[in-house]
Design an enzyme around this catalytic site. Structure first.
Site, PDB file in Angstrom:
ATOM      1  CG  HIS A 153     -55.377 -37.623 -32.956  1.00 59.24           C
ATOM      2  ND1 HIS A 153     -56.116 -37.852 -34.078  1.00 59.24           N
ATOM      3  CD2 HIS A 153     -56.160 -37.992 -31.915  1.00 59.24           C
ATOM      4  CE1 HIS A 153     -57.298 -38.330 -33.744  1.00 59.24           C
ATOM      5  NE2 HIS A 153     -57.356 -38.423 -32.436  1.00 59.24           N
ATOM      6  CD1 TRP A 170     -59.197 -32.463 -30.815  1.00 55.45           C
ATOM      7  CD2 TRP A 170     -59.378 -33.328 -28.778  1.00 55.45           C
ATOM      8  NE1 TRP A 170     -58.199 -31.935 -30.007  1.00 55.45           N
ATOM      9  CE2 TRP A 170     -58.295 -32.450 -28.768  1.00 55.45           C
ATOM     10  CE3 TRP A 170     -59.693 -34.009 -27.581  1.00 55.45           C
ATOM     11  CZ2 TRP A 170     -57.505 -32.207 -27.633  1.00 55.45           C
ATOM     12  CZ3 TRP A 170     -58.912 -33.789 -26.458  1.00 55.45           C
ATOM     13  CH2 TRP A 170     -57.834 -32.889 -26.489  1.00 55.45           C
ATOM     14  CG  HIS A 229     -61.666 -33.163 -38.446  1.00 58.91           C
ATOM     15  ND1 HIS A 229     -62.748 -33.502 -37.643  1.00 58.91           N
ATOM     16  CD2 HIS A 229     -60.780 -34.176 -38.321  1.00 58.91           C
ATOM     17  CE1 HIS A 229     -62.504 -34.671 -37.071  1.00 58.91           C
ATOM     18  NE2 HIS A 229     -61.323 -35.112 -37.469  1.00 58.91           N
TER      19      HIS A 229
HETATM   20 ZN   LIG Z   1     -60.114 -36.801 -36.813  1.00 63.02          ZN
END
Ligand SMILES: [Zn+2]
Length: 332
Positions: A144, A19, A134
């Site tokens: 992801h 990100w 995170h």
């Molecule tokens: Zn990461």
């Protein structure tokens, strides 16, 4: 974009952030805007940071850590490699997709347990909180939650004249194109805009659905639902006509214009979910303290790496072998 070119020497580090720095810090600031004040105190106490950027300051720590020798084991925690078949079929299956080294779902599950633990050191509790801040961001980035071409890392694209890859434009180029930089101040102002959209704008009617079924006592189920939600965008927005068509021509501005509303939506979602997730954890911790419970939920505090949560070992798939070959990192 501009910043990546100017800060050439830092490009490798900067580009490595899933990100990107801007996205993760924005998620953190949005969460700060929505947590209860008691949650803010709880988190500030764990992190030893009473500044007004207490979550943003740790939002990219996990990406720095994964590229150190000591933190290499955590690299697989930033994603789950859905071995589905985009664009015709998207899906997440924990037993099929969570790799032998762990994945973002096992990591959120493990660190949600650990951040509540009274049996580990305060620095390990802080580490758990930093990982959660995170990974709740990472899991909303559609690529992801996708194995195809190593999460799009092996789909070569051109974006606004720069040769890069599909994964990287979702992490970094598109957010930075939208906001013009990746300083803390850029993240803060993006977070302010998205917070307004959540409170009074176009996200107001959606926000309840974003946290539907949220349950810290079943972190695996909750985070799997988040992964499936993001993975669906791989078929609908990231590569609706397959990836081959993305490898010719410049993805700016047509592809960008189509994708950027999803980028914003996913960042907003991550921040709002993170706030509610931390609220639930902090409230439970406070309750535990009040009634002086003897760690009733802690019969099994799993190890730092959470390996006991993983599916049974099986033969590595081609996608898993390719992921291992690039060291579980991102190309940039
Ligand atoms: Zn990461």
């Amino acid at each position: 974009m501009r910043s990546s070119i100017v800060l050439f020497g830092l490009a490798a580090v900067h580009g490595a952030n899933a990100w990107g720095t801007l996205g993760h810090e924005t998620v953190a600031y949005i969460a700060q805007n929505f947590v209860a004040s008691s949650t803010a105190s709880w988190a500030q106490n764990i992190l030893g940071d009473t500044s007004d950027s207490y979550l943003a300051n740790v939002a990219t720590w996990a990406d720095t850590f994964r590229y150190t020798t000591a933190g290499k084991w955590s690299a697989p925690f930033h994603f789950i490699d859905a071995e589905d078949n985009p664009p015709s079929s998207c899906s997440i299956d924990y037993d099929r997709d969570c790799g032998a080294g762990g994945c973002v779902v096992s990591a959120i599950t493990n660190y949600t347990a650990r951040v509540q633990s009274t049996k580990i050191s305060s620095s390990e509790v802080a580490t758990a909180l930093k990982f959660i801040v995170h990974f709740v961001g990472d899991i909303t980035q559609p690529l992801h939650d996708e194995a195809y071409e190593v999460g799009g890392n092996d789909v070569d694209v051109t974006f606004d004249g720069t040769s890069t890859n599909l994964h990287h434009i979702w992490d970094t180029n598109m957010p930075e194109e939208l906001r013009g930089g990746y300083q803390l101040s850029d993240a803060k102002s993006w977070a302010a805009d998205l917070t307004t959209m959540i409170n009074t704008g176009s996200y107001k009617s959606q926000k309840a659905a974003w946290i539907s079924g949220l349950d810290i006592s079943n972190a695996k189920k909750t985070s799997l639902a988040w992964a499936a939600d993001a993975n669906a965008y791989v078929c609908s927005v990231v590569m609706p006509n397959g990836a081959t068509t993305l490898e010719s021509g410049d993805l700016y501005p047509t592809y960008y214009n189509n994708a950027i509303p999803t980028v914003e939506l996913q960042i907003a979602k991550a921040g709002y979910r993170l706030a509610k997730w931390l609220d639930a954890i902090a409230a439970k911790s406070a309750k535990k303290r009040d009634v002086d419970l003897e760690d009733e939920d802690e019969d099994e505090v799993v190890a730092t790496n959470g390996m006991s949560l993983l599916p049974l070992p099986r033969q590595l798939s081609d996608a898993q072998l390719r992921r291992a070959a690039i060291g579980y990192g991102c190309k940039h």
